[in-house]
Motif scaffolding. Structure first.
Motif, PDB file in Angstrom:
ATOM      1  N   LEU A  45       0.675  -1.011  -0.098  1.00  0.00           N
ATOM      2  CA  LEU A  45       0.095   0.010  -0.107  1.00  0.00           C
ATOM      3  C   LEU A  45       0.726   1.272  -0.079  1.00  0.00           C
ATOM      4  O   LEU A  45       0.466   2.284  -0.737  1.00  0.00           O
ATOM      5  CB  LEU A  45      -0.918  -0.009   1.279  1.00  0.00           C
ATOM      6  N   LEU A  46       2.037   1.137   0.686  1.00  0.00           N
ATOM      7  CA  LEU A  46       2.821   2.482   0.884  1.00  0.00           C
ATOM      8  C   LEU A  46       3.729   2.655  -0.313  1.00  0.00           C
ATOM      9  O   LEU A  46       3.923   3.818  -0.591  1.00  0.00           O
ATOM     10  CB  LEU A  46       3.440   2.622   2.124  1.00  0.00           C
ATOM     11  N   PHE A  47       4.059   1.762  -0.799  1.00  0.00           N
ATOM     12  CA  PHE A  47       5.206   1.773  -1.930  1.00  0.00           C
ATOM     13  C   PHE A  47       4.854   1.416  -3.284  1.00  0.00           C
ATOM     14  O   PHE A  47       5.448   1.247  -4.215  1.00  0.00           O
ATOM     15  CB  PHE A  47       6.423   1.042  -1.426  1.00  0.00           C
ATOM     16  N   ARG A  48       3.240   0.979  -3.514  1.00  0.00           N
ATOM     17  CA  ARG A  48       3.056   0.533  -4.720  1.00  0.00           C
ATOM     18  C   ARG A  48       1.620   1.173  -5.250  1.00  0.00           C
ATOM     19  O   ARG A  48       1.230   0.746  -6.305  1.00  0.00           O
ATOM     20  CB  ARG A  48       2.955  -1.012  -4.896  1.00  0.00           C
ATOM     21  N   THR A  49       1.126   1.824  -4.454  1.00  0.00           N
ATOM     22  CA  THR A  49      -0.202   2.261  -4.890  1.00  0.00           C
ATOM     23  C   THR A  49      -0.220   3.843  -4.848  1.00  0.00           C
ATOM     24  O   THR A  49       0.827   4.497  -4.295  1.00  0.00           O
ATOM     25  CB  THR A  49      -1.101   1.721  -3.708  1.00  0.00           C
ATOM     26  N   ASP A  50      -1.239   4.649  -4.972  1.00  0.00           N
ATOM     27  CA  ASP A  50      -1.527   5.990  -4.840  1.00  0.00           C
ATOM     28  C   ASP A  50      -2.229   6.508  -3.652  1.00  0.00           C
ATOM     29  O   ASP A  50      -2.758   7.271  -3.548  1.00  0.00           O
ATOM     30  CB  ASP A  50      -2.077   6.453  -6.113  1.00  0.00           C
TER      31      ASP A  50
END
Length: 554
Positions: free
Chosen positions: A76-81
């Protein structure tokens, strides 16, 4: 070190103190622990199986919890917006900078069976943080950044073309993420979980805080070693045997981490790098933001808020009302001569250890560069004490320097090394434990320097020392500053070795915090814990400023 003779002389000057104060004591501990099983017999060892079992179960539970939380959070923190990703990253990595003992204090304030704030809201006895489940919970939260950052590093290294290929083949964004990205990142996440296992097995403060007062008491290897050390010579043999078992977990864990790392090497993109596009969460964006915010609030901010509230209440367990809040604990603790003496000694030892870490770390990096084949051995000698549990390293130093060392030179001159019951032993423990920080930072900075700069200074007539002081040293200063700050913060807030090695009649902040929370005054301990958190946050701000200035200078 331009000549072979100077390099060998430098290697000898670096190797002697490392062998005497880091390698030798652990070797003595290993030899003492190897003969202990024969002295104790099967019955003596069988009585300690409970501590070993608790250690394995608690460490395994902590690793599973960190993996269960860290895997989805890293995606969630490093692959999504997801909004506010930078803020969430800072907050979720905060547990790695603050001692686990302080997180244990926070959860004790929240979930103590009688006086915990949550139990006062939901009913006495609803939650109980004592025992193996509570210890695994706190250790897992403390180790969460290890899994989170391992996942972040793997995601940054991954070739985005792999996911793009899955999309071209007709996979939805979520299916491409689950079938392409997750399998590639999983080995790194598992490696982080193994490191959490090792961290939890080496931990002393949290198991002591939440395990000794549990019903029945929960003993792990580290707390059992501490109890045996307090018995003196009678329990020393058994403590060495348990330390040997605890030490054996380190190479086993590192071997598993190495195997996972090899199996999960993420392929780097060839040619010009492509930045992966953040996965759009769409309608789930709001729900994901609320979920991550709630987890951050409960796991990170709530324990810290509980410690602050405890420091402001007249007494732990007092009624939750404005009139019960006071600053008297802050005024009392911060002006006590005991606190001032502990603060002065802690800062002095931390600064001294920081200087030693930078000096010996820089020397190790230069020797590593000067000796092509022996360089790996120098690096291994400098880095391995960082992987040794603090309890084991402290016990090894106690065993090695419990008596004076006498050296006689040519039957004429005698030297006596008397370190038992002195702060010097604590300084040695700090410097040996965190030598890896100076070595790694110096080695990385040296690798970026062009040797022709030093050669140009030598051609201009400068001596080797003058050329080193004028050319490489100013360029290495930012890396050494970072190493000093990291070592200083680690030593100033260290608890395990401080409890075991601080001499009678003296105190450092870690020992004072441990004593106040365990035996005397939780409110006063909460004040010290708040001071620890402020010190760590200030250090992190300074580190960020130094890193920014270094980046701008390039």
């Amino acid at each position: 070190m331009s000549t072979p003779g100077a390099r060998w002389l430098g290697l000898a000057a670096w190797l002697v103190p490392v062998a005497v104060f880091a390698v030798g004591p652990v070797v003595m501990l290993l030899s003492r622990g190897a003969v202990a099983p024969g002295e104790l017999g099967r019955a003596g060892l069988a009585s300690e199986l409970g501590a070993l079992g608790n250690t394995l179960v608690i460490s395994g539970g902590a690793a599973l919890l960190a993996l269960a939380l860290g895997a989805p959070l890293s995606l969630l923190l490093f692959r999504t917006d997801l909004p506010l990703r930078g803020v969430f990253t800072v907050l979720f990595t905060l547990p790695s900078a603050i001692p686990a003992f302080i997180w244990g204090m926070g959860w004790l304030s929240l979930a103590s069976p009688r006086a915990g704030y949550l139990n006062r809201l939901w009913g006495e006895g609803t939650l109980d943080i004592h025992g193996p489940v509570g210890i695994a919970f706190v250790e897992g939260l403390s180790g969460l950044p290890l899994v989170l950052l391992a996942g972040a590093a793997a995601l940054r290294r991954m070739d985005p073309a792999l996911e793009e290929a899955a999309r071209v083949c007709g996979a939805s964004p979520m299916r491409a993420l689950l079938t392409t990205t997750v399998p590639l990142v999983l080995p790194s996440l598992l490696s982080g979980a193994v490191m959490v296992f090792l961290m939890a097995a080496s931990s002393f403060g949290v198991p002591y805080l939440l395990g000794v007062s549990a019903t029945p008491p929960t003993r792990v290897l580290t707390t059992r070693i501490y109890e045996l050390v307090l018995q003196g010579d009678e329990g020393l043999g058994r403590a060495c045997a348990l330390a040997l078992v605890l030490l054996a977990l380190t190479p086993l864990s590192l071997l598993v981490t190495w195997a996972l790392g090899r199996s999960g090497r993420v392929r780097l993109s060839a040619g010009k790098g492509l930045a992966s596009r953040p996965l759009a969460l769409g309608r789930a964006r709001t729900m994901a933001t609320v979920g991550v915010s709630s987890v951050c609030l409960v796991l990170v901010l709530l324990p810290l808020g509980a410690i602050l509230l405890t420091s402001l209440q007249r007494g732990f367990g007092a009624r939750l009302a404005w009139e019960e809040l006071t600053l008297s604990h802050w005024a009392q603790v911060l002006t006590q001569p005991r606190t001032l003496r502990a603060t002065g000694l802690s800062l002095l030892l931390a600064a001294g250890a920081g200087v030693l870490v930078c000096g010996f770390g820089l020397a190790a990096a230069m020797l590593q560069r000067g000796f092509r084949r022996l360089g790996a051995g120098v690096e291994a000698l400098a880095v391995w004490p960082y992987a040794v549990p603090g309890t084991v390293l402290a016990l090894a130093l106690l065993l090695a320097f419990s008596r004076d060392w006498r050296f006689i030179l040519l039957d004429q001159v005698a030297f006596v090394l008397a370190m038992a019951h002195t702060p010097w032993l604590l300084l040695v423990a700090y410097a040996a434990k965190y030598l890896a920080l100076g070595t790694r930072n110096s080695a990385e900075a040296l690798a970026q320097l062009d040797p022709s700069l030093t050669e140009a200074a030598r051609v201009s007539g400068a001596s080797p020392l003058r050329a080193f002081l004028d050319v490489p040293l100013p360029l290495l200063r930012p890396a050494l500053t970072v190493a000093f700050i990291l070592a200083f913060l680690s030593c100033a807030t260290e608890i395990t070795m401080s409890v075991l090695l601080v001499p009678a009649g003296s105190e450092v902040l870690g020992k004072l915090l441990f004593d106040l929370q365990s035996y005397a005054d939780p409110a006063a301990a909460a004040v010290l814990a708040c001071a620890f958190v402020m010190l760590v946050v200030s250090g992190q701000v300074v580190l960020a400023l130094v890193s920014r200035r270094t980046t701008e200078a390039r």
